[in-house]
Structure formats: structure tokens, C-alpha cells
Design an enzyme around this catalytic site. Structure first.
Site, PDB file in Angstrom:
ATOM      1  N   ARG A  57       0.833  -1.210   0.000  1.00 18.40           N
ATOM      2  CA  ARG A  57       0.000   0.000   0.000  1.00 18.40           C
ATOM      3  C   ARG A  57       0.864   1.256   0.000  1.00 18.40           C
ATOM      4  NH1 ARG A  57      -1.514   1.439   4.554  1.00 18.40           N
ATOM      5  NH2 ARG A  57      -2.356  -0.562   5.257  1.00 18.40           N
ATOM      6  N   TYR A 109     -17.295  17.795 -13.393  1.00 18.15           N
ATOM      7  CA  TYR A 109     -17.597  16.372 -13.440  1.00 18.15           C
ATOM      8  C   TYR A 109     -18.594  16.052 -12.307  1.00 18.15           C
ATOM      9  CZ  TYR A 109     -17.000  11.366 -12.982  1.00 18.15           C
ATOM     10  OH  TYR A 109     -17.233  10.030 -12.884  1.00 18.15           O
ATOM     11  N   ASP A 182      -8.249  19.792 -12.893  1.00 19.52           N
ATOM     12  CA  ASP A 182      -8.628  18.465 -13.386  1.00 19.52           C
ATOM     13  C   ASP A 182      -8.387  18.480 -14.894  1.00 19.52           C
ATOM     14  OD1 ASP A 182      -9.968  16.268 -14.438  1.00 19.52           O
ATOM     15  OD2 ASP A 182     -11.591  16.355 -12.970  1.00 19.52           O
ATOM     16  N   LYS A 207      -9.679   7.770 -18.289  1.00 20.74           N
ATOM     17  CA  LYS A 207     -10.142   8.328 -19.564  1.00 20.74           C
ATOM     18  C   LYS A 207      -8.999   8.311 -20.594  1.00 20.74           C
ATOM     19  CE  LYS A 207     -13.616   8.779 -16.861  1.00 20.74           C
ATOM     20  NZ  LYS A 207     -13.952   9.998 -16.171  1.00 20.74           N
TER      21      LYS A 207
HETATM   22  C1  LIG Z   1     -14.230  10.375 -14.811  1.00 21.71           C
HETATM   23  C2  LIG Z   1     -13.808  11.695 -14.315  1.00 21.71           C
HETATM   24  C3  LIG Z   1     -13.428  11.878 -12.976  1.00 21.71           C
HETATM   25  C4  LIG Z   1     -13.480  10.771 -11.948  1.00 21.71           C
HETATM   26  O1  LIG Z   1     -12.577   9.775 -12.259  1.00 21.71           O
HETATM   27  P1  LIG Z   1     -12.796   8.214 -11.873  1.00 21.71           P
HETATM   28  O2  LIG Z   1     -11.559   7.601 -12.392  1.00 21.71           O
HETATM   29  O3  LIG Z   1     -14.037   7.775 -12.554  1.00 21.71           O
HETATM   30  O4  LIG Z   1     -12.927   8.171 -10.401  1.00 21.71           O
HETATM   31  C5  LIG Z   1     -13.004  13.132 -12.599  1.00 21.71           C
HETATM   32  N1  LIG Z   1     -12.985  14.164 -13.466  1.00 21.71           N
HETATM   33  C6  LIG Z   1     -13.366  14.026 -14.742  1.00 21.71           C
HETATM   34  C7  LIG Z   1     -13.314  15.201 -15.647  1.00 21.71           C
HETATM   35  C8  LIG Z   1     -13.791  12.797 -15.216  1.00 21.71           C
HETATM   36  O5  LIG Z   1     -14.179  12.674 -16.480  1.00 21.71           O
END
Ligand SMILES: *Cc1c(COP(=O)(O)O)cnc(C)c1O
Length: 398
Positions: A57, A109, A182, A207
Site C-alpha cells: 500500500r 464532473y 482536473d 479516460k
Molecule cells: C471520470 C472523471 C473523474 C473521476 O474519475 P474516476 O476515475 O471515474 O474516479 C473526474 N474528473 C473528470 C473530468 C472525469 O471525467
């Protein structure tokens, strides 16, 4: 098409994506691809004397390889991976104490919105949401308790572009407030917020960065040693860590990030242009097209644009449902950034956790469709969209 005028891509990006983080010589076998290190514990020479790893971890060789590569893509000193994008966000929110305050852009998001309003809020960490297109709105919302400014650009699903450098300059006048961006929608290939003076870049690696729709993971990059040390502590203390196998998958995927993103851009521009000419489309939102009100800002701060396109179809919920259910090649599903094209209805799917009146205020209506344009042949994608529009037309005839 409009692929000129962006920031000039840094030389060596693709090379770093392929070679950073691992050398064949570090393994006794000289394996060209790093092995997956599944061990949950590591032998020590004498108590508290080890080779850099103790317990899985707190650190793992597969994770470290990926973290080094991710940091290098963002020109960052430090990178950290988490079990998901929201896991990374959870660690960042845990930098704060009860009574602290966050300023966030208002078109976020859905899961980030849910975490801030349903979890952080309960712990007395309050968030003020503002329209970040005017950087002054962000600064005006800062109070004496503000610790984090949270940006997402382009925003989701309305693809508003926020001037990262301008926001950072305004925010940094306030001591102790950090800017987190982000960067999920553009990936490290098309946008590098740390170069624009952001303090932390955050990703849902799920993504574009992974891009193969087979792994959930998140990460952060930063040059700030203090923030890094705190987040590294939280990564282990909260336990939001990814599996070694998933780290292997994402590391593998980064090797093709540059070529994937170039093709996502080409395909999404073609689809965006096609949609703009379609009689059943009311409006296309595509920051990479000259019709987008912030097209020039995008070019000023990015190296290109990804596969994300939103559009308003003429009609309402019924028409949207028929359109989406009629798609055959493009998959009706949440998520984005994979090699396969996806389409979805934010009001009922990704953004359902935002209260209807808030959604309406922002323009997330029942005729807003979000598409993640994948890497298929463009002519097959347009043919699929075309036949789905035909189904909408037939509905209107009845
Ligand atoms: C999918 C997404 C998240 C969250 O990510 P996960 O891997 O699903 O927890 C955060 N910000 C954006 C812009 C996203 O598309």
C-alpha cells in the site's frame, strides 16, 4: 481544418511517454517491458532496512514506474497514483480541515460535484461554485478560509474553457490558496496546467491517459514538495491505491498517448464539422472549432484538442432517447476518452446527481448530447450518426 495556432508541442513528449519510468537494465532479465510486481510485502535486510519498498500500500515497483512516467509527461517533479480519479480528489480534499473553503468552477464532473457537496460539505468543508470563464469570479469568491481553487477545463459537459494562467495569477495573490486543475478531458498531451502556474494537476487516468476503457485509476502531478509529501502520506493513510496490474495497464497505454490524441483530435473535428451542418442539430459545442466562443483561448493554452463534443439536438427528451438508442456503432455509455466512440445524455446519466434546477441553469438540458469521439474510421461514425438522426426524423413524421 483548424489544427494550426495551438501552442507548439514540446519536443520529446512521445519519447518520454515511451521511455520514462523504466530501464530494461533495472531488471536482471533486461525485460523491455516492466514486469508486474504483485508482491504485497518486501523482504528487509535488517529491521527497517529495505530496498525502497516495505508494504504494497505504501509503495510498489509497478506503481512507482507509472508515477515517474506521469510526472515526466507533466514536466513535474512528483507524480502519485490513486485507485480512481475520485480517489485522487478524495486525497486532495483531505488536505483540508473542517472550516476550510473551496472555490470550484460550476460545470464540473458530476462525481466531483457529488464529493464536494455530499461528502466534504458534511465535514464542514464548504464549496462555492462560480462561472470560471471570467477569472475575476474565481478571485471574488475567495474568503479568508479558502484553501483550494478547483478548475476543470474544458468543463464537463458544456466544454467551457477557463484561462488557467490568469486564474492562477489572481489566486496566487492570496497566500496559502492552491490551484488544482482536473486535466482529464485533454490529457497531458494537449494541456499541461503546471506550465501555466497551477499547483496540482489531477487526472482521471480512466479516460484518455489509459484510453483503453479497461481500468479505473487517478493521479496527481505537482512541483510543490510540501503538497507532494502530504498527498503521498494521504495516499497510504487513506489507502486509495491502485493495483499493480492496473498500473501496468496505464503505463502500457501511455506509450501510445501522443498518437491516440492526435487521431482523437482529427476525428472529433471531422464529427464536429459534420454535426454543424446537420439540420437536426441546434448547436454544436466544440472548443476546437472556430464557432466556439473561446476557441482562441484554447489555442493560447493548449497543444491541441481531444475527442469531446457536445451538441444540442432539435427536440427534447424523446428525440434524444431515440437518437441515442438508434446508434449502432457508437456505444450508448457513460465515460470517455477510450479508443471506441461513446455517446450519452448528461441530464439522465453522468450529471443526474446535479439537481434539475441547477442543471437547467447551466444548460444541461434533455436535448444535450455528449460524445467522446473515438478512433474508428470517420466515415463509419458519420454514417452511424446519420442513421440515428434518420430515426429521429421518422419519429417526428409519426
Ligand atoms: C471520470 C472523471 C473523474 C473521476 O474519475 P474516476 O476515475 O471515474 O474516479 C473526474 N474528473 C473528470 C473530468 C472525469 O471525467
Amino acid at each position: 481544418m483548424s489544427v494550426e495556432g495551438y501552442l507548439k508541442q514540446e519536443p520529446g513528449f512521445a519519447t518520454r511517454a515511451i521511455h520514462s519510468g523504466y530501464k530494461a537494465e533495472q531488471e536482471s532479465s533486461w525485460a523491455v517491458v516492466p514486469p508486474i510486481s504483485l508482491s504485497t510485502t518486501f523482504k528487509q535486510e535488517s529491521p527497517a532496512q529495505h530496498k525502497g519498498f516495505e508494504y504494497g500500500r505504501s509503495g510498489n515497483p509497478s506503481r512507482l514506474t507509472l508515477e515517474k512516467c506521469l510526472a515526466s509527461l507533466d514536466n513535474a517533479k512528483y507524480g502519485l497514483c490513486f485507485s480512481s480519479g475520485l480517489g485522487a480528489t478524495t486525497a486532495i480534499v483531505n488536505l483540508l480541515n473542517s472550516g476550510d473553503h473551496i472555490v470550484a468552477v460550476d460545470d464540473l464532473y458530476g462525481g466531483t460535484y457529488r464529493l464536494l457537496t455530499k461528502v466534504a460539505e458534511r465535514l464542514n468543508i464548504k464549496t462555492t461554485f462560480v462561472d470560471g470563464r471570467d477569472p475575476q469570479n474565481v478571485e471574488n469568491a475567495i474568503t479568508k478560509d479558502t484553501k483550494i481553487v478547483w478548475l476543470e477545463t474544458p468543463t464537463n459537459p458544456l466544454l467551457k474553457v477557463i484561462d488557467i494562467a490568469k486564474v492562477c495569477d489572481l489566486v496566487h495573490k492570496h497566500k496559502g490558496v492552491i490551484v488544482v486543475v482536473d486535466n482529464t478531458f485533454l490529457s497531458a498531451y494537449f494541456q499541461r496546467p503546471l506550465n501555466l502556474r497551477a499547483d496540482v494537476t489531477m487526472y482521471s487516468l480512466t479516460k484518455y491517459m489509459n484510453g483503453h476503457t479497461d481500468c479505473i485509476m487517478g493521479s496527481i502531478s505537482t512541483n510543490n514538495e510540501d503538497i507532494y509529501e502530504k498527498l503521498k502520506f494521504l495516499q497510504n493513510a487513506i489507502g486509495v491505491v491502485p493495483s499493480p496490474f492496473d498500473c501496468f495497464l496505464v503505463y502500457r497505454s501511455l506509450k501510445t498517448l501522443a498518437v491516440r490524441m492526435e487521431q482523437h483530435m482529427k476525428n472529433s473535428l471531422a464529427i464536429g464539422q459534420y454535426l454543424e451542418t446537420h439540420p437536426l442539430v441546434e448547436k454544436v459545442i466544440h472548443p476546437g472549432l472556430p464557432s466556439h466562443p473561446q476557441h482562441s483561448l484554447l489555442k493560447k493554452q493548449c497543444y491541441g484538442y481531444s475527442g469531446m463534443v457536445s451538441f444540442y439536438l432539435k427536440g427534447g427528451l424523446e428525440e434524444s432517447k431515440v437518437f441515442l438508442s438508434s446508434l449502432k456503432l457508437i456505444t450508448l455509455a457513460e465515460s470517455l476518452g477510450g479508443y471506441e466512440s461513446l455517446a450519452e445524455l448528461p441530464s439522465l446519466m453522468t450529471h443526474a446527481s446535479i439537481p434539475p434546477e441547477e442543471r437547467a441553469k447551466y444548460g444541461i438540458t434533455d436535448n444535450l448530447i455528449r460524445m467522446s469521439v473515438g478512433l474508428e474510421s470517420v466515415e463509419d461514425l458519420t454514417a452511424d450518426i446519420d442513421q440515428a438522426f434518420q430515426a429521429v426524423k421518422n419519429l417526428n413524421k409519426k
